[in-house]
Design a protein around this motif. Structure first.
Motif, PDB file in Angstrom:
ATOM      1  N   TYR A   1      -2.405 -17.343 -91.840  1.00 15.33           N
ATOM      2  CA  TYR A   1      -1.177 -17.233 -91.048  1.00 15.33           C
ATOM      3  C   TYR A   1      -1.001 -18.476 -90.185  1.00 15.33           C
TER       4      TYR A   1
ATOM      5  N   LEU B   1       0.700 -19.443 -86.791  1.00 12.72           N
ATOM      6  CA  LEU B   1       1.177 -18.662 -85.648  1.00 12.72           C
ATOM      7  C   LEU B   1       1.988 -19.454 -84.629  1.00 12.72           C
TER       8      LEU B   1
ATOM      9  N   LEU C   1       1.293 -18.918 -97.627  1.00  9.21           N
ATOM     10  CA  LEU C   1       0.799 -18.202 -96.458  1.00  9.21           C
ATOM     11  C   LEU C   1       0.963 -16.692 -96.628  1.00  9.21           C
TER      12      LEU C   1
ATOM     13  N   GLY D   1       1.390 -14.830 -93.917  1.00  4.19           N
ATOM     14  CA  GLY D   1       2.333 -14.448 -92.877  1.00  4.19           C
ATOM     15  C   GLY D   1       2.543 -15.579 -91.888  1.00  4.19           C
ATOM     16  N   MET D   2       3.405 -15.321 -90.897  1.00  2.00           N
ATOM     17  CA  MET D   2       3.792 -16.352 -89.940  1.00  2.00           C
ATOM     18  C   MET D   2       4.339 -15.697 -88.687  1.00  2.00           C
TER      19      MET D   2
ATOM     20  N   ASP E   1       4.009 -11.141 -94.196  1.00  2.00           N
ATOM     21  CA  ASP E   1       3.782 -10.436 -92.943  1.00  2.00           C
ATOM     22  C   ASP E   1       4.410 -11.277 -91.835  1.00  2.00           C
TER      23      ASP E   1
ATOM     24  N   THR F   1      -3.979 -22.850 -89.358  1.00  2.00           N
ATOM     25  CA  THR F   1      -3.835 -21.423 -89.637  1.00  2.00           C
ATOM     26  C   THR F   1      -5.016 -20.608 -89.106  1.00  2.00           C
TER      27      THR F   1
ATOM     28  N   ALA G   1      -6.535 -13.530 -91.460  1.00  2.00           N
ATOM     29  CA  ALA G   1      -5.832 -12.271 -91.233  1.00  2.00           C
ATOM     30  C   ALA G   1      -6.497 -11.430 -90.155  1.00  2.00           C
TER      31      ALA G   1
ATOM     32  N   VAL H   1      -4.933 -11.902 -86.762  1.00  2.00           N
ATOM     33  CA  VAL H   1      -3.636 -11.235 -86.661  1.00  2.00           C
ATOM     34  C   VAL H   1      -3.826  -9.729 -86.515  1.00  2.00           C
TER      35      VAL H   1
END
Length: 288
Positions: free
Chosen positions: A11, A13, A38, A40-41, A65, A273, A276, A279
């Motif tokens: 991710y 962020l 990716l 998610g972000m 996500d 990054t 997970a 996150v």
């Protein structure tokens, strides 16, 4: 496991869209994140969540996500300090009112900077800054120093973005102005009251680790952004140790603002990054 498969659990962020001072729309950022593999972000525009819903919808379509976020501008001990907020409620009425107040301060700052520039013989206008290369401002959106830097380069007052900041816009430069802002403690409280989790952004940019400690002790964020394009390896090591000392999460983000004058600003999307698991922990904290 292939490189792409490995990327699917990562991710980014920290990034900015056209809702603040980025070059890509919220939906374009989601597409870029998807193209770069990716998982998610988080969208973390300055003092606004105007782009969150559009990005969230696009992320759902792309199977990414998505973390609704924000980056709040604060002031402590004479320095600009930024507090990231993750899993904030973008429809929280009080939070939206508070962010609108922050954007009003940003508008005042922009006007003061332009006044300083004019005193220096640099003729750029607020209309030129707000034009944003033909992308007029939408509701809840704002302009910032990168937009001014674009105009300074286009009009020949600076050779590139870095030159524009070094000469005029960076802290301590000729036209730099920072009006009174809320404190990091207030920003962290606002984020928590909007259902989110505060994380101190890019501590290496503040040039004062004692101040960083003071902010951590007073604002009590859940984490520190350790990996950032403007952090060197020794910065990362130092802030990892600081996070361990205070029992905080370590996060990462590209702080991607898009490509300006042919250069990526700050880092390339997806290059900084977290796993997970980080996150998941942020999400769990937001649900407590």
């Amino acid at each position: 496991m292939s490189g792409i498969e490995k990327m699917r659990v990562l991710y980014d962020l920290h990034m900015h869209s056209t809702s603040s001072d980025g070059m890509n729309t919220p939906t374009e950022l989601v597409r870029l994140a998807s193209e770069r593999g990716l998982a998610g972000m988080a969208l973390t525009d300055h003092d606004t969540v105007a782009g969150v819903r559009a990005a969230e919808t696009e992320a759902r379509l792309a199977g990414l996500d998505f973390i609704p976020g924000v980056e709040i501008s604060t002031r402590a001990d004479g320095k600009d300090i930024h507090m990231l907020g993750y899993f904030v409620d973008p429809d929280n009425k009080l939070f939206l009112e508070r962010l609108a107040g922050l954007r009003s301060v940003r508008d005042q700052r922009n006007e003061l900077i332009l006044e300083r520039l004019q005193q220096l013989g640099v003729e750029i206008t607020l209309d030129e800054v707000k034009d944003r290369g033909g992308r007029p401002l939408g509701p809840g959106e704002s302009v910032g120093r990168p937009h001014m830097a674009d105009v300074l380069v286009r009009k020949g007052y600076a050779s590139d973005l870095r030159d524009a900041f070094d000469k005029y816009l960076a802290e301590g430069a000729a036209a730099y102005v920072s009006p009174p802002r809320i404190t990091p403690v207030e920003a962290a409280d606002w984020i928590r009251e909007a259902g989110g989790i505060p994380v101190l952004a890019h501590p290496g940019l503040y040039g004062d680790d004692e101040l960083v400690r003071t902010v951590l002790e007073a604002a009590k964020p859940a984490g520190i952004e350790v990996r950032h394009p403007d952090h060197m390896s020794d910065d990362e090591e130092r802030y990892r140790k600081l996070a361990e000392e205070y029992g905080l999460l370590t996060t990462a983000g590209s702080d991607y603002h898009g490509v300006r004058q042919g250069k990526v600003f700050h880092g390339e999307l997806g290059a900084y990054t977290v796993e997970a698991a980080v996150v998941d922990t942020l999400r769990q904290l937001s649900q407590q």
